[in-house]
Design a protein around this motif. Structure first.
Motif, PDB file in Angstrom:
ATOM      1  N   LEU A  39       0.825  -1.212   0.000  1.00  0.00           N
ATOM      2  CA  LEU A  39       0.000   0.000   0.000  1.00  0.00           C
ATOM      3  C   LEU A  39       0.854   1.256   0.000  1.00  0.00           C
ATOM      4  O   LEU A  39       0.522   2.233  -0.668  1.00  0.00           O
ATOM      5  N   VAL A  40       1.962   1.233   0.726  1.00  0.00           N
ATOM      6  CA  VAL A  40       2.892   2.376   0.688  1.00  0.00           C
ATOM      7  C   VAL A  40       3.366   2.577  -0.743  1.00  0.00           C
ATOM      8  O   VAL A  40       3.403   3.699  -1.249  1.00  0.00           O
ATOM      9  N   GLY A  41       3.699   1.481  -1.436  1.00  0.00           N
ATOM     10  CA  GLY A  41       4.139   1.569  -2.831  1.00  0.00           C
ATOM     11  C   GLY A  41       3.066   2.116  -3.743  1.00  0.00           C
ATOM     12  O   GLY A  41       3.345   2.928  -4.634  1.00  0.00           O
ATOM     13  N   MET A  42       1.822   1.710  -3.518  1.00  0.00           N
ATOM     14  CA  MET A  42       0.717   2.214  -4.335  1.00  0.00           C
ATOM     15  C   MET A  42       0.569   3.719  -4.140  1.00  0.00           C
ATOM     16  O   MET A  42       0.450   4.480  -5.101  1.00  0.00           O
ATOM     17  N   ILE A  43       0.570   4.169  -2.891  1.00  0.00           N
ATOM     18  CA  ILE A  43       0.432   5.594  -2.601  1.00  0.00           C
ATOM     19  C   ILE A  43       1.628   6.360  -3.135  1.00  0.00           C
ATOM     20  O   ILE A  43       1.486   7.434  -3.726  1.00  0.00           O
ATOM     21  N   ASP A  44       2.817   5.807  -2.948  1.00  0.00           N
ATOM     22  CA  ASP A  44       4.045   6.487  -3.359  1.00  0.00           C
ATOM     23  C   ASP A  44       4.138   6.678  -4.864  1.00  0.00           C
ATOM     24  O   ASP A  44       4.668   7.681  -5.338  1.00  0.00           O
ATOM     25  N   LYS A  45       3.602   5.732  -5.625  1.00  0.00           N
ATOM     26  CA  LYS A  45       3.743   5.849  -7.080  1.00  0.00           C
ATOM     27  C   LYS A  45       2.905   6.985  -7.655  1.00  0.00           C
ATOM     28  O   LYS A  45       3.183   7.479  -8.730  1.00  0.00           O
ATOM     29  N   GLY A  46       1.880   7.402  -6.925  1.00  0.00           N
ATOM     30  CA  GLY A  46       1.029   8.502  -7.386  1.00  0.00           C
ATOM     31  C   GLY A  46      -0.267   7.978  -7.948  1.00  0.00           C
ATOM     32  O   GLY A  46      -0.315   7.478  -9.070  1.00  0.00           O
ATOM     33  N   VAL A  47      -1.317   8.035  -7.157  1.00  0.00           N
ATOM     34  CA  VAL A  47      -2.651   7.615  -7.575  1.00  0.00           C
ATOM     35  C   VAL A  47      -3.631   8.717  -7.195  1.00  0.00           C
ATOM     36  O   VAL A  47      -3.293   9.657  -6.479  1.00  0.00           O
ATOM     37  N   SER A  48      -4.851   8.601  -7.657  1.00  0.00           N
ATOM     38  CA  SER A  48      -5.876   9.599  -7.372  1.00  0.00           C
ATOM     39  C   SER A  48      -5.971   9.825  -5.866  1.00  0.00           C
ATOM     40  O   SER A  48      -6.061   8.870  -5.088  1.00  0.00           O
ATOM     41  N   THR A  49      -5.950  11.098  -5.464  1.00  0.00           N
ATOM     42  CA  THR A  49      -5.902  11.451  -4.046  1.00  0.00           C
ATOM     43  C   THR A  49      -6.986  12.473  -3.736  1.00  0.00           C
ATOM     44  O   THR A  49      -6.958  13.591  -4.249  1.00  0.00           O
ATOM     45  N   ILE A  50      -7.940  12.083  -2.898  1.00  0.00           N
ATOM     46  CA  ILE A  50      -9.031  12.962  -2.487  1.00  0.00           C
ATOM     47  C   ILE A  50      -8.904  13.185  -0.980  1.00  0.00           C
ATOM     48  O   ILE A  50      -8.824  12.223  -0.209  1.00  0.00           O
ATOM     49  N   VAL A  51      -8.908  14.448  -0.574  1.00  0.00           N
ATOM     50  CA  VAL A  51      -8.712  14.839   0.823  1.00  0.00           C
ATOM     51  C   VAL A  51     -10.045  15.357   1.368  1.00  0.00           C
ATOM     52  O   VAL A  51     -10.737  16.116   0.690  1.00  0.00           O
ATOM     53  N   ALA A  52     -10.378  14.969   2.599  1.00  0.00           N
ATOM     54  CA  ALA A  52     -11.639  15.389   3.201  1.00  0.00           C
ATOM     55  C   ALA A  52     -11.459  15.721   4.672  1.00  0.00           C
ATOM     56  O   ALA A  52     -10.505  15.284   5.321  1.00  0.00           O
TER      57      ALA A  52
END
Length: 167
Positions: free
Chosen positions: A11-24
């Motif tokens: 999961l760290v790798g998935m986030i690190d590679k750059g994926v759609s990011t929505i902040v709330a």
């Protein structure tokens, strides 16, 4: 002492590679506010996440985070729909600067790949993630809870503690 990591290396790798990011976040009446981040980064151990928001488009969200200290971020891979949500109390913010440009550029390239892999043009991503550096704020936090949000029977389930992590 920081809490034990919640996210697997995958999961760290998935986030690190750059994926759609929505902040709330939400206000005192629990009304939600949200915005698409124009970039994100994560430490190698998954212990700290930084998301980049355009101040001009995120006023309510930034106000809600400042008053409540609460943040929830959804990371989703458009090409696979693999999705994880992280939540925390306590955020720190700072103006984005020139040192952030390599991360923001890498994020843009990764999102172009993700979106182009499902049939859209790179220009869609460039338009969606366009920013002025002096308008960006970097919001950092330490994840306190994580949830599987991938569509399917486990959607919404808390991620189990990592093996060997202290409770």
């Amino acid at each position: 002492m920081p809490p034990p990591p919640l996210l697997t290396p995958e999961l760290v790798g998935m986030i690190d590679k750059g994926v759609s990011t929505i902040v709330a976040s939400c206000d005192a009446a629990q009304r939600p506010s949200l915005m698409r981040a124009v970039g994100s980064g994560i430490t190698p151990d998954g212990g700290e996440i930084t998301v980049f928001l355009a101040r001009s488009q995120s006023r309510q969200l930034l106000q809600d985070m400042a008053s409540s200290g609460r943040i929830a971020v959804v990371f989703s891979s458009p090409s696979t729909h693999r999705t994880v949500q992280v939540k925390a109390h306590g955020v720190t913010g700072r103006p984005a600067g020139p040192d952030d440009l390599p991360l923001l550029s890498r994020y843009m390239q990764a999102m172009e790949w993700e979106i182009c892999s499902i049939g859209y043009k790179a220009q869609v991503v460039r338009t969606m993630l366009a920013f002025e550096l002096d308008d960006l704020v970097a919001i950092s936090f330490r994840p306190e809870a994580a949830f599987d949000q991938t569509p399917g029977p486990k959607a919404g389930a808390a991620l189990p503690p990592l093996p060997g992590a202290a409770p």
